[in-house]
Design an enzyme around this catalytic site. Structure first.
Site, PDB file in Angstrom:
ATOM      1  N   MET A  25       0.749  -1.055  -0.185  1.00  0.00           N
ATOM      2  CA  MET A  25       0.075  -0.073  -0.230  1.00  0.00           C
ATOM      3  C   MET A  25       1.090   1.411   0.024  1.00  0.00           C
ATOM      4  O   MET A  25       0.621   2.297  -0.511  1.00  0.00           O
ATOM      5  CB  MET A  25      -1.020  -0.115   1.227  1.00  0.00           C
ATOM      6  CG  MET A  25      -0.371   0.407   2.493  1.00  0.00           C
ATOM      7  SD  MET A  25      -1.653   0.868   3.961  1.00  0.00           S
ATOM      8  CE  MET A  25      -2.696  -0.581   3.525  1.00  0.00           C
ATOM      9  N   LEU A  41      -6.220   6.293  -0.822  1.00  0.00           N
ATOM     10  CA  LEU A  41      -6.474   5.024   0.008  1.00  0.00           C
ATOM     11  C   LEU A  41      -8.128   5.153   0.301  1.00  0.00           C
ATOM     12  O   LEU A  41      -8.707   3.967   0.075  1.00  0.00           O
ATOM     13  CB  LEU A  41      -5.998   5.334   1.409  1.00  0.00           C
ATOM     14  CG  LEU A  41      -6.016   4.109   2.441  1.00  0.00           C
ATOM     15  CD1 LEU A  41      -4.903   4.168   3.601  1.00  0.00           C
ATOM     16  CD2 LEU A  41      -7.220   4.370   3.314  1.00  0.00           C
ATOM     17  N   LEU A  47     -10.715  -1.434  -0.853  1.00  0.00           N
ATOM     18  CA  LEU A  47     -10.550  -1.571   0.548  1.00  0.00           C
ATOM     19  C   LEU A  47     -11.402  -1.126   1.407  1.00  0.00           C
ATOM     20  O   LEU A  47     -11.746  -1.872   2.426  1.00  0.00           O
ATOM     21  CB  LEU A  47      -9.330  -0.585   0.735  1.00  0.00           C
ATOM     22  CG  LEU A  47      -8.535  -0.302   2.026  1.00  0.00           C
ATOM     23  CD1 LEU A  47      -8.155  -1.534   2.708  1.00  0.00           C
ATOM     24  CD2 LEU A  47      -7.623   0.877   2.033  1.00  0.00           C
ATOM     25  N   ARG A 114       0.477   1.287  -3.973  1.00  0.00           N
ATOM     26  CA  ARG A 114      -1.023   1.412  -4.450  1.00  0.00           C
ATOM     27  C   ARG A 114      -1.545   2.870  -4.075  1.00  0.00           C
ATOM     28  O   ARG A 114      -2.366   3.263  -4.796  1.00  0.00           O
ATOM     29  CB  ARG A 114      -1.961   0.465  -3.419  1.00  0.00           C
ATOM     30  CG  ARG A 114      -3.398   0.373  -3.979  1.00  0.00           C
ATOM     31  CD  ARG A 114      -3.565  -0.136  -5.292  1.00  0.00           C
ATOM     32  NE  ARG A 114      -5.366  -0.069  -5.408  1.00  0.00           N
ATOM     33  CZ  ARG A 114      -5.705   1.032  -5.844  1.00  0.00           C
ATOM     34  NH1 ARG A 114      -5.093   2.086  -6.188  1.00  0.00           N
ATOM     35  NH2 ARG A 114      -7.014   1.056  -6.093  1.00  0.00           N
ATOM     36  N   TYR A 115      -1.003   3.421  -2.949  1.00  0.00           N
ATOM     37  CA  TYR A 115      -1.445   4.698  -2.607  1.00  0.00           C
ATOM     38  C   TYR A 115      -0.275   5.826  -2.542  1.00  0.00           C
ATOM     39  O   TYR A 115      -0.858   7.150  -2.021  1.00  0.00           O
ATOM     40  CB  TYR A 115      -2.104   4.631  -1.315  1.00  0.00           C
ATOM     41  CG  TYR A 115      -3.110   3.525  -1.205  1.00  0.00           C
ATOM     42  CD1 TYR A 115      -4.305   3.455  -2.091  1.00  0.00           C
ATOM     43  CD2 TYR A 115      -3.064   2.704  -0.311  1.00  0.00           C
ATOM     44  CE1 TYR A 115      -5.239   2.580  -1.953  1.00  0.00           C
ATOM     45  CE2 TYR A 115      -3.840   1.635  -0.137  1.00  0.00           C
ATOM     46  CZ  TYR A 115      -4.917   1.380  -0.971  1.00  0.00           C
ATOM     47  OH  TYR A 115      -6.078   0.572  -1.013  1.00  0.00           O
ATOM     48  N   HIS A 217      -3.330  -5.697  11.167  1.00  0.00           N
ATOM     49  CA  HIS A 217      -4.224  -4.750  10.810  1.00  0.00           C
ATOM     50  C   HIS A 217      -5.546  -5.199  10.421  1.00  0.00           C
ATOM     51  O   HIS A 217      -5.831  -6.308   9.852  1.00  0.00           O
ATOM     52  CB  HIS A 217      -3.713  -4.134   9.394  1.00  0.00           C
ATOM     53  CG  HIS A 217      -4.302  -2.710   8.979  1.00  0.00           C
ATOM     54  ND1 HIS A 217      -5.739  -2.466   9.092  1.00  0.00           N
ATOM     55  CD2 HIS A 217      -3.650  -1.575   9.057  1.00  0.00           C
ATOM     56  CE1 HIS A 217      -5.914  -1.155   8.900  1.00  0.00           C
ATOM     57  NE2 HIS A 217      -4.772  -0.579   8.739  1.00  0.00           N
ATOM     58  N   ASP A 294       8.675  -1.340   9.193  1.00  0.00           N
ATOM     59  CA  ASP A 294       8.231  -0.498  10.004  1.00  0.00           C
ATOM     60  C   ASP A 294       7.446   0.633   8.902  1.00  0.00           C
ATOM     61  O   ASP A 294       7.741   0.924   7.966  1.00  0.00           O
ATOM     62  CB  ASP A 294       9.264   0.349  10.618  1.00  0.00           C
ATOM     63  CG  ASP A 294       9.681  -0.539  12.001  1.00  0.00           C
ATOM     64  OD1 ASP A 294       8.717  -0.896  12.624  1.00  0.00           O
ATOM     65  OD2 ASP A 294      10.985  -0.393  12.166  1.00  0.00           O
ATOM     66  N   GLU A 297       2.007   2.236  11.715  1.00  0.00           N
ATOM     67  CA  GLU A 297       1.263   1.383  12.586  1.00  0.00           C
ATOM     68  C   GLU A 297       2.260   0.664  13.522  1.00  0.00           C
ATOM     69  O   GLU A 297       1.724   0.276  14.417  1.00  0.00           O
ATOM     70  CB  GLU A 297       0.627   0.255  11.478  1.00  0.00           C
ATOM     71  CG  GLU A 297      -0.799   0.855  10.949  1.00  0.00           C
ATOM     72  CD  GLU A 297      -0.523   1.268   9.510  1.00  0.00           C
ATOM     73  OE1 GLU A 297      -1.577   1.763   8.842  1.00  0.00           O
ATOM     74  OE2 GLU A 297       0.505   1.430   9.121  1.00  0.00           O
ATOM     75  N   GLU A 301       1.501   3.984  15.964  1.00  0.00           N
ATOM     76  CA  GLU A 301       0.332   3.560  16.333  1.00  0.00           C
ATOM     77  C   GLU A 301       0.608   2.358  17.655  1.00  0.00           C
ATOM     78  O   GLU A 301       0.055   2.577  18.860  1.00  0.00           O
ATOM     79  CB  GLU A 301      -0.507   2.775  15.638  1.00  0.00           C
ATOM     80  CG  GLU A 301      -1.884   2.193  16.156  1.00  0.00           C
ATOM     81  CD  GLU A 301      -2.658   1.500  15.157  1.00  0.00           C
ATOM     82  OE1 GLU A 301      -3.793   0.763  15.513  1.00  0.00           O
ATOM     83  OE2 GLU A 301      -2.414   1.498  14.117  1.00  0.00           O
TER      84      GLU A 301
END
Length: 374
Positions: A25, A41, A47, A114-115, A217, A294, A297, A301
């Site tokens: 992503m 996204l 998604l 992807r984003y 996730h 890494d 997230e 997070e």
């Protein structure tokens, strides 16, 4: 003269080799790229499906969330390191492949996000310019979900119809590897290292009661209820790692990064970690099982929002991500070599996942339409 020209042409064709494309992503490499990343996204119906309101809601959500997410990226150094690690891993993997798989050499590394940059269409155009005619789409999501790997495959399919309508590049795909040694043995080694930290940093003599908390996730339940393979494959990864560790510790699988009011897969990582940290459990090892490097997230997070906010942060330790671990990269090279040697075009599971997961007429419903043997 004609013979030399023919030999030169053959040599040139052989040197085109095999493109190895890491699909993920992605993440904004700089803070200023955050809005574009979020907009792409939330614009992805694979998604988070919003139907005919997709673009309107994507713009609204991205605008609203950008300032907060920008502050997170500033806190972890000014951007996501996922591009750095993806380019490093793919480059080192190709160096290893040139040695162990000379018949498919040279291997040329590419990254297709992807984003975020480099986007799929930009990577595909670069491959065309480089003269690549054989390529392997290598999902960096070890466990398949239609919302992640499926979305990347759909984007590759859509962009190829635009940029490579003649299908000059023959594609195969590694669409999942949830119990491969690349994941299992490397994470098992990192878990052992982290358990040893409880001895050196916390003065613990016996770590057998430290809880291993695997965190992946989460997914919206809308996607789970369509039969998505992700929950089962994440669980398979966890079980394989625990088997590698001879079930040395109690363990639990939890889910992170839920967004918005819709129901998501649980139990929530944050809630379980806080419950364990406030109990008589001697310690908790957090294992980001669905991530190969890494990014926000793990670095924000888990490390900042969760661990640093605990009353006793020393009671919870996160294992080091796979990042530049050479053992991990060597195992990845073996995985790709096995894929090349087997002449498998895609996994036996992919057609079923594609059929059940499809959300639009512009999706790849049958992998045989696009993927074919080299």
């Amino acid at each position: 003269m004609l013979i030399r020209r023919f030999q030169s042409t053959v040599s040139s064709n052989l040197k085109k080799g095999t493109g190895i494309v890491f699909m993920n992503m992605g993440g904004p490499s700089t803070v200023k790229e955050t809005y574009d990343f979020l907009f792409r996204l939330f614009s992805d119906g694979d998604l988070i499906p919003f139907g005919r309101f997709q673009n309107i809601l994507a713009r609204f959500i991205a605008t609203r969330r950008t300032p907060k997410i920008e502050s997170y990226y500033k806190a972890i150094g000014g951007g996501s390191p996922i591009r750095k690690w993806s380019e490093y891993q793919s480059s080192k993997l190709c160096e290893k492949l040139d040695i162990i798989s000379p018949q498919s050499a040279p291997h040329k590394p590419y990254v297709a996000f992807r984003y975020a940059n480099p986007l799929t269409e930009d990577t595909l155009q670069k491959m065309k310019n480089d003269g690549i005619t054989k390529a392997i789409a290598f999902s960096q999501y070890p466990q398949f979900s239609y919302s992640t790997t499926g979305s990347s495959i759909n984007e590759l399919y859509r962009q190829s119809k635009i940029l490579d309508p003649e299908q000059s590049i023959k594609w195969t795909v590694i669409d999942r590897w949830p119990d491969h040694p690349a994941l299992v043995k490397t994470f098992a080694a990192h878990i052992k290292d982290t358990l040893n930290r409880f001895k050196t940093e916390n003065g613990m003599t016996d770590t057998k009661n430290v809880v291993l908390q695997f965190s992946a996730h989460s997914l919206p339940m809308d996607i789970v209820n369509k039969g998505d393979s992700y929950p089962a494959e994440v669980a398979a990864s966890v079980f394989a790692i625990m088997k590698e560790l001879n079930f040395s510790n109690p363990y639990k699988l939890t889910w992170q990064s839920q967004v918005g009011p819709k129901p998501w897969l649980g139990a929530q990582t944050e809630k379980i970690t806080k419950q364990l940290a406030s109990s008589d459990v001697p310690g908790v090892v957090l294992v980001p099982i669905a991530f190969t490097s890494d990014h926000i997230e793990t670095l924000h997070e888990l490390d900042i929002e969760l661990i640093q906010e605990l009353p006793d942060p020393s009671k919870v330790k996160r294992v080091e991500s796979l990042n530049g671990d050479q053992t991990f990269i060597d195992y990845l090279a073996e995985l790709v070599k096995s894929h090349i040697d087997s002449e498998i075009v895609f996994s036996r599971q992919l057609p079923l996942d594609s059929m059940l997961g499809v959300v639009s007429d512009n999706s790849l419903t049958d992998p045989k339409e696009f993927f074919r043997a080299h």
